[in-house]
Structures are given as C-alpha cells and as structure tokens.
Design an enzyme around this catalytic site. Structure first.
Site, PDB file in Angstrom:
ATOM      1  N   ARG A   7      58.717  20.763  17.293  1.00 46.60           N
ATOM      2  CA  ARG A   7      58.175  19.443  16.954  1.00 46.60           C
ATOM      3  C   ARG A   7      59.557  18.986  15.591  1.00 46.60           C
ATOM      4  O   ARG A   7      59.050  17.917  14.856  1.00 46.60           O
ATOM      5  CB  ARG A   7      56.909  19.638  16.758  1.00 46.60           C
ATOM      6  CG  ARG A   7      56.577  20.444  15.653  1.00 46.60           C
ATOM      7  CD  ARG A   7      55.059  19.678  15.479  1.00 46.60           C
ATOM      8  NE  ARG A   7      54.919  21.137  14.950  1.00 46.60           N
ATOM      9  CZ  ARG A   7      52.872  21.190  14.592  1.00 46.60           C
ATOM     10  NH1 ARG A   7      53.055  20.009  14.289  1.00 46.60           N
ATOM     11  NH2 ARG A   7      52.793  22.022  13.691  1.00 46.60           N
ATOM     12  N   LYS A  14      60.183  17.078  10.414  1.00 46.22           N
ATOM     13  CA  LYS A  14      59.281  17.986  11.204  1.00 46.22           C
ATOM     14  C   LYS A  14      57.729  16.567  12.291  1.00 46.22           C
ATOM     15  O   LYS A  14      56.760  15.446  10.860  1.00 46.22           O
ATOM     16  CB  LYS A  14      58.593  18.354  10.308  1.00 46.22           C
ATOM     17  CG  LYS A  14      57.650  19.967  10.279  1.00 46.22           C
ATOM     18  CD  LYS A  14      56.429  20.623   9.862  1.00 46.22           C
ATOM     19  CE  LYS A  14      55.288  21.537  10.135  1.00 46.22           C
ATOM     20  NZ  LYS A  14      54.718  22.967   9.203  1.00 46.22           N
ATOM     21  N   ASP A  33      53.885  17.852  22.168  1.00 50.23           N
ATOM     22  CA  ASP A  33      53.862  16.768  22.294  1.00 50.23           C
ATOM     23  C   ASP A  33      55.259  16.772  21.086  1.00 50.23           C
ATOM     24  O   ASP A  33      55.564  15.695  21.247  1.00 50.23           O
ATOM     25  CB  ASP A  33      53.588  16.145  21.826  1.00 50.23           C
ATOM     26  CG  ASP A  33      52.357  16.346  20.321  1.00 50.23           C
ATOM     27  OD1 ASP A  33      52.480  17.169  20.130  1.00 50.23           O
ATOM     28  OD2 ASP A  33      51.287  15.449  20.854  1.00 50.23           O
ATOM     29  N   GLY A  34      55.992  17.972  20.308  1.00 54.12           N
ATOM     30  CA  GLY A  34      56.832  17.508  19.671  1.00 54.12           C
ATOM     31  C   GLY A  34      56.016  16.526  18.602  1.00 54.12           C
ATOM     32  O   GLY A  34      56.982  16.448  17.374  1.00 54.12           O
ATOM     33  N   ARG A  89      60.942  17.347   5.580  1.00 60.29           N
ATOM     34  CA  ARG A  89      61.153  18.950   4.526  1.00 60.29           C
ATOM     35  C   ARG A  89      61.985  19.823   4.056  1.00 60.29           C
ATOM     36  O   ARG A  89      63.084  19.284   4.826  1.00 60.29           O
ATOM     37  CB  ARG A  89      60.446  19.920   5.915  1.00 60.29           C
ATOM     38  CG  ARG A  89      60.352  21.520   4.580  1.00 60.29           C
ATOM     39  CD  ARG A  89      59.855  22.145   5.726  1.00 60.29           C
ATOM     40  NE  ARG A  89      59.785  22.121   7.460  1.00 60.29           N
ATOM     41  CZ  ARG A  89      59.084  23.749   8.070  1.00 60.29           C
ATOM     42  NH1 ARG A  89      58.187  24.178   7.478  1.00 60.29           N
ATOM     43  NH2 ARG A  89      60.013  24.449   8.795  1.00 60.29           N
ATOM     44  N   ASP A 134      58.425  34.189  12.262  1.00 65.07           N
ATOM     45  CA  ASP A 134      58.554  32.787  12.063  1.00 65.07           C
ATOM     46  C   ASP A 134      58.856  32.111  11.358  1.00 65.07           C
ATOM     47  O   ASP A 134      59.115  31.362  10.732  1.00 65.07           O
ATOM     48  CB  ASP A 134      58.671  32.071  13.219  1.00 65.07           C
ATOM     49  CG  ASP A 134      57.150  32.078  13.769  1.00 65.07           C
ATOM     50  OD1 ASP A 134      56.280  33.106  13.566  1.00 65.07           O
ATOM     51  OD2 ASP A 134      56.928  30.976  14.067  1.00 65.07           O
ATOM     52  N   ASN A 135      57.741  32.733  10.380  1.00 62.68           N
ATOM     53  CA  ASN A 135      57.018  32.048   8.951  1.00 62.68           C
ATOM     54  C   ASN A 135      57.459  32.423   7.832  1.00 62.68           C
ATOM     55  O   ASN A 135      57.270  32.384   6.751  1.00 62.68           O
ATOM     56  CB  ASN A 135      55.919  31.211   9.555  1.00 62.68           C
ATOM     57  CG  ASN A 135      55.267  30.519  10.250  1.00 62.68           C
ATOM     58  OD1 ASN A 135      56.061  29.888  11.415  1.00 62.68           O
ATOM     59  ND2 ASN A 135      54.421  30.507  10.573  1.00 62.68           N
TER      60      ASN A 135
HETATM   61  P1  AMP Z   1      53.548  26.482  13.586  1.00 67.20           P
HETATM   62  O1  AMP Z   1      52.525  27.202  14.168  1.00 67.20           O
HETATM   63  O2  AMP Z   1      53.879  25.295  13.239  1.00 67.20           O
HETATM   64  O3  AMP Z   1      54.560  27.710  13.038  1.00 67.20           O
HETATM   65  O4  AMP Z   1      54.396  26.284  15.005  1.00 67.20           O
HETATM   66  C1  AMP Z   1      55.139  27.802  15.621  1.00 67.20           C
HETATM   67  C2  AMP Z   1      55.314  27.444  16.899  1.00 67.20           C
HETATM   68  O5  AMP Z   1      54.771  26.482  17.930  1.00 67.20           O
HETATM   69  C3  AMP Z   1      56.869  26.301  16.376  1.00 67.20           C
HETATM   70  O6  AMP Z   1      57.930  26.824  17.594  1.00 67.20           O
HETATM   71  C4  AMP Z   1      56.858  24.562  16.702  1.00 67.20           C
HETATM   72  O7  AMP Z   1      58.107  24.394  16.989  1.00 67.20           O
HETATM   73  C5  AMP Z   1      56.025  25.108  17.892  1.00 67.20           C
HETATM   74  N1  AMP Z   1      54.914  24.094  17.911  1.00 67.20           N
HETATM   75  C6  AMP Z   1      53.753  23.443  17.117  1.00 67.20           C
HETATM   76  N2  AMP Z   1      53.383  22.459  17.171  1.00 67.20           N
HETATM   77  C7  AMP Z   1      54.259  22.099  18.536  1.00 67.20           C
HETATM   78  C8  AMP Z   1      54.276  20.900  18.967  1.00 67.20           C
HETATM   79  N3  AMP Z   1      52.075  19.847  19.025  1.00 67.20           N
HETATM   80  N4  AMP Z   1      55.104  20.120  19.974  1.00 67.20           N
HETATM   81  C9  AMP Z   1      55.412  21.076  20.493  1.00 67.20           C
HETATM   82  N5  AMP Z   1      56.154  22.363  19.590  1.00 67.20           N
HETATM   83  C10 AMP Z   1      54.929  22.786  18.844  1.00 67.20           C
HETATM   84 MG    MG Z   2      56.819  27.818  12.271  1.00 68.08          MG
END
Ligand code: AMP
Ligand code: MG
Length: 482
Positions: free
Chosen positions: A91, A111, A123-124, A174, A250-251
């Site tokens: 997303r 983002k 949903d991105g 960001r 990944d973080n």
């Molecule tokens: P995060 O929890 O933000 O570190 O996200 C973990 C993974 O989930 C990453 O690959 C994000 O791009 C994906 N992600 C989180 N929220 C969404 C969303 N609403 N739509 C698509 N991908 C998402």
């Molecule tokens: Mg992340």
C-alpha cells in the site's frame, strides 16, 4: 516547470525486476492536505510556497506526479512475529529519490497510495488515524534526536476505507534515507539469486556505508556496521521508553532509522514487560525484549549474507555467528553508558550497575513514571511518590556516586538535560489529539506537535503534557497501522 525544486535521481528503479514493480499510485477522489511539514520541506530544499492547496493536495495524494519520478513498489519479505512471509509494498509507492542541497539522498514515499502486486488481500489504502499517528510519533522521535523516517504531509483522500467500521482514508508522505530493510535482503536471499544478492549488497554500501566501498569483505563488514547501528538505535529507544511494537524484520531498516510506526507507544510507569500492541499477545515486542529481538533480527540479516561472507559456508557461518554473539557485549557496554548519561554520572564505578538496577526496582515497585523519575533527578518533577523513603535513600547513594570523578554540578546537569526528555508523546494526549482530528479539528494535534518539538527543554505551562494518565484498570492498547 519545476517550481518545487524536486531533484529526482531514481537509482532503485534501475535495479532489476526482482527488486520492485513499476507502478503508479491509484488516483483518489477528493484529496485535501491536512498537515504539512514546512520545516522538513525546507530542510529537503523543497519550496512549495508557489503552489496552492489544490496543487499540494494533488502532489501528496499521488494524483499529480512530479516530473522525473519513476514510481515503484519495493519487494521485500519479513519474519512477522517469527513467521517468514514474502511481502512488499502492498500500500505504498516510492516516488523516487530526491537529492537535497547537499546531495543527501531521500526516498519520498506515499503510504496508502493504492494496490500493488504485493497487496495480497489488502485494499492498498490507509486510514486517517494511523497516518496522523505516524506523522506525530515519527516527528516526536526525530525531535528526541533518534534516527527515524520523517513525515512530510498527510492528505485526506475523500474516500472511505473499510476496516471494522468505515473510516476516513488518508495518505502519508514518508521521507526515509532509504527503505532497504532486513526484509529486502530476506526477499532477495529467498529467490536464491546470488547475483541479485551481490547487487543489493553493493547498492546498500553505496547508499549507506560508503566507507566500505573498498573493503575486502564487504558482507562481513556491512553486518558489523549494521549491528553497531541497530544496537545504538535500540539503546536510544530504551533511553526514552519507546516501544516500537512490531519489530518484524520487514520493519527494521538497514540504515538504522526507526521505521514503520504502527502500534508503537511510549511507556509511562516503568514496567519492563510493557506491551501496548493489541496483536502482541505473548509480549514478543515488550519494552525489555527489544534488545533481544534486535539481535534476533540481525541474525536473520546475517543468514542472508552467508553466501557473500565466505565461499566456504562453514567459515562464513562461524564469522557471522561470532559477530552476532558479540551483540550482547556491545549492547551491555552501550546500555550502561547510556544509563550513566541519564543519571549524569561521569567515569565508571564498579557499583554503577547495581545503582541503576536498584532505581529500576524501585520504579517498578512504586509504579513510578519512567520519564518523570529522571525529571525528578533534574529537579523538575515533585510528585508525591518521590518523597518515598526508599527513593530518598537511593537518591543519597546517587549523590554520593555523582561526587566521584570530580564532576561539577553544572556539568552533570548539562549531561542529564541532553539525555532525559522532559516531555514525551503521552498515550492519552496522542489519543486526545487523534480523536479531535477524527472529529475535524487539528488544533490539538498541532499544539502537541509543537510541544514535542523541544522535548529536552522544560517549557512553561506544559504540566498536563508531562503527567501520565491516571493508572486505570483499562489497559492502553494500540492497533496496527491499518
Ligand atoms: P505493516 O504492518 O504496515 O508493516 O505491513 C505489513 C505488510 O502488509 C506490508 O507488506 C504492507 O504493505 C502490507 N499491508 C498493510 N496494510 C495493507 C493494506 N491495507 N493493503 C495492502 N497491503 C497492506
Ligand atoms: Mg511494515
């Protein structure tokens, strides 16, 4: 015409397809800039003053793409709560790398910008609350002088996102020194393409560790430096009571910046087991677990580098393991020195560790606030709890220790002031600001941001921002940035 002074140079887009998907943000219906970081724009040598609100809104929503952008979603993987998954920007879209006046290179990322091939079921998009939260906390962490990604703008999209309820959609801009993560290495490593792995290594060194350009064993030396930087980062978090909340691989940024503000929060009363995240059921990312998790994540990074460390796998494993095993020593040294700084102690004394541990024990037993306890030592907070006899006794021990090494009172005070914030983003104040924003007013958010710009300076009339929330039975909970 480039009114804004963008200077894009998109090196990541030149890497092969395995690293990214070229994709544009999905336009949104009715974007409106809610908050914009003028000072950061200035620091980036960007000038938005000639743009009207509509033009700004179109840029920060991705509806209008500045000239010379080559937009893309980055591929990465990650251990999420210990489980390996292929991920990627699901997303987010990178507009490109902008060069400031000194040719420093920054990723400009939107983002919440729509679906990509990495979106899986998502949903991105992003909701307004979590994007404002990332803006607020990342800017607060920056002001605390801790390496972090920054926030340039939040735009309301004019579209709803479906979560448990219908929420206002938003996009955050960001700014990062890069978005290369431990997970980026894990992704390339999982594809077992050694050429790509080498490309990523070279790219990372050119971008973040140029001092290694002529190193004889780049992978080994990179691992060493990343260990050092991540160790310093987590020490900084421990210094101010920051809990990241979702330290998945990944973080974790290879540059050593704090990245991905989801369920993060600052600890109020001292308890090493503090966890705020609603999804962290077993306390994997609890306050006192953060150093151990940093080491665990670094071990995953080391695994990716094994084929590049030495042709002989056994030798490579031994070299990498020794480095990772040394994390504990580096951490303990740095940690002790950090705590000495917080207590304004110069030099070393054999009893320092005990003195520090006694303070922690007292704080835990008496539910004392982490930040305010150090404020009391700087003669700032005079809460009743600090009249407690055990604390007074401890303070006497501390004063005796302070007199060693001939340090002068003003020197001690200077050291403490540089290491102990007098104001942090208190959970109830963050919630108050976000809830007002949800109802349409950003005044509280702006006021809070303004106070948090000077966390080491005791401003007048900010007592309500310095007090912790009352200890209630209802535990504060944070939710992932969805
Ligand atoms: P995060 O929890 O933000 O570190 O996200 C973990 C993974 O989930 C990453 O690959 C994000 O791009 C994906 N992600 C989180 N929220 C969404 C969303 N609403 N739509 C698509 N991908 C998402
Ligand atoms: Mg992340």
């Amino acid at each position: 015409m480039n009114k804004v002074n963008w200077k894009f140079d998109n090196t990541y887009s030149k890497l092969s397809k395995s690293f990214r998907e070229l994709i544009k943000p999905t336009p949104v219906h009715n974007p409106k800039v809610l908050i914009f970081n003028h000072k950061l724009a200035e620091d980036l040598n960007l000038d938005f003053s000639k743009l009207n609100d509509e033009e700004l809104s179109n840029i920060f929503s991705g509806n209008d793409l500045p000239k010379d952008t080559i937009t893309l979603a980055q591929a990465y993987a990650g251990h999420q709560f210990g489980h390996f998954t292929m991920l990627g920007d699901g997303r987010a879209v990178l507009l490109g790398e902008h060069l400031d006046a000194k040719k420093n290179r920054y990723d400009i990322q939107l983002k919440g910008s729509g679906r990509t091939s990495f979106s899986r079921g998502g949903d991105g998009r992003a909701a307004l609350g979590p994007m404002l939260r990332e803006y607020l906390i990342s800017e607060a962490v920056h002001a605390l002088k801790i390496p972090t990604t920054r926030s340039l703008a939040v735009v309301k999209t004019g579209e709803k996102v479906v979560r448990e309820n219908l929420l206002e959609g938003a996009i955050l801009t960001r700014i990062a020194s890069s978005h290369i993560r431990v997970g980026t290495f894990q992704y390339i490593s999982a594809t077992q393409n050694i050429e790509n792995l080498n490309t990523l290594l070279e790219y990372t060194i050119n971008r973040h560790y140029p001092e290694l350009k002529s190193s004889k064993c780049k992978a080994y030396d990179l691992l060493n430096l990343v260990i050092e930087r991540q160790c310093s980062l987590v020490i900084d978090w421990m210094r101010v009571g920051f809990i990241h909340g979702v330290m998945n691989t990944d973080n974790m940024s290879i540059s050593g910046e704090t990245i991905d503000y989801g369920p993060c929060a600052f600890m109020d009363h001292y308890d090493p087991k503090t966890v705020f995240s609603s999804i962290d059921k077993f306390g994997r990312y609890a306050f006192s677990n953060q150093p151990a998790i940093t080491k665990w994540n670094l071990a995953r990074f080391a695994e990716c580098l094994i084929p590049l460390i030495d042709k002989n796998e056994e030798t490579a494993l031994k070299l990498a393991t020794d480095l990772i095993d040394n994390f504990q020593n580096i951490y303990e040294d740095k940690y002790l020195n950090m705590m000495r700084n917080k207590l304004g102690l110069f030099g070393e004394d054999i009893n320092d560790k005990k003195l520090i541990n006694n303070l922690f024990e007292w704080m835990k037993k008496n539910n004392a606030d982490y930040t305010n306890t150090f404020c009391n030592l700087m003669d700032i907070n005079f809460n009743e709890v600090y009249k407690n006899k055990d604390f007074v006794d401890w303070k006497n021990e501390w004063k005796k220790r302070s007199e060693l090494n001939n340090s002068k009172k003003f020197e001690q005070s200077k050291l403490m002031k540089a290491n102990n914030p007098v104001v942090i983003p208190r959970n109830h104040k963050v919630e108050e600001a976000l809830s007002a924003a949800d109802k349409g007013s950003l005044d509280k958010m702006k006021k809070l941001l303004n106070i948090l710009k000077n966390p080491y300076y005791n401003q007048n009339n900010i007592e309500e921002y310095q007090s912790p929330a009352l200890l209630s039975n209802e535990k504060y909970q944070t939710f992932c940035g969805t």
